[in-house]
Enzyme design. Sequence first.
Site, short mmCIF file in Angstrom:
data_model
loop_
_atom_site.label_atom_id
_atom_site.label_comp_id
_atom_site.label_asym_id
_atom_site.label_seq_id
_atom_site.Cartn_x
_atom_site.Cartn_y
_atom_site.Cartn_z
CG HIS A 8 -13.78 -6.49 11.72
ND1 HIS A 8 -13.30 -5.40 11.85
CD2 HIS A 8 -14.03 -6.66 10.35
CE1 HIS A 8 -13.24 -4.58 10.93
NE2 HIS A 8 -13.67 -5.33 9.95
CD GLU A 82 -16.02 -6.70 3.90
OE1 GLU A 82 -16.70 -7.71 3.31
OE2 GLU A 82 -16.07 -5.89 4.61
#
Length: 201
Positions: A8, A82
Site C-alpha cells: 500500500h 497485515e
Amino acid sequence: MRLLLIRHAETTANADRLLDTAPPGADLSATGREQADALVDALADEPLGAIYVSDLVRTQQTAGPLAAARGLDAVVRPGLREIQAGEYEMAPDDGSWEAYLAVLYRWADGDPHARVPGGESGVEVMRRYDEVVDEVAAHEVAAIVSHGAVIRAWVGARAVNVDKGFIAASRLYNTAVIVLEGDPTSGWRVVTWANEPVPAL
C-alpha cells in the site's frame, strides 16, 4: 498466472513509525495519494483481470485510482490484512518493532507456531493469505494490494527462488510491486522485486 503483490501507499502511521495493523487503520497521507495515482501509469502494461485488497482502508485507497482506470471493483478480503501486532498495536518505534519482527524471523527459521503476543502465529497468517491467493489464482493476471510484513512473510514462505536472506535484505517501499508467476499447486517464482529482476533457481 501472473500475480502482482503491491504494498500500500504511505499513511500517516507509516510516517510516524507506528505499528498500525488493526482495521480500519490510517488513511493515506498526501504523499500516499500521489503514490496511488502513480500506479495507474506504472502498471499500464499489465492486463489486470482483478484487483484484491485487504479490509484496511489504506489498501482500498491505494487501489482506488488503478481500479477506476481499469473499470474494476476492488475485491475486499480480510485475509490480506497485515500481520496483527497484538500487544504492540500503535506502539512507537521504541523496541516494539524489533520485538514484532523477531517473531516473524522465527517463522522464517522454521518455527511457524511462534505467536506475536496478543496477535497471530505464522500458521494462522499463511492459512488466511493462502486462502485468498487460491481465489485470486482463477485469473490469468491479478493484483493484490496488501501490506509490507505479510507480503514479505508470504513470499518468503511460498516462492521457490528466494530465501530468508534475500527477503531480509530487500527493501519493499510503499507501492513497490513484486511480480510472481506460478500457481498454488506447482508453486511460485518471483520474477521481479520492486522492478529488479530476481534470478530463477
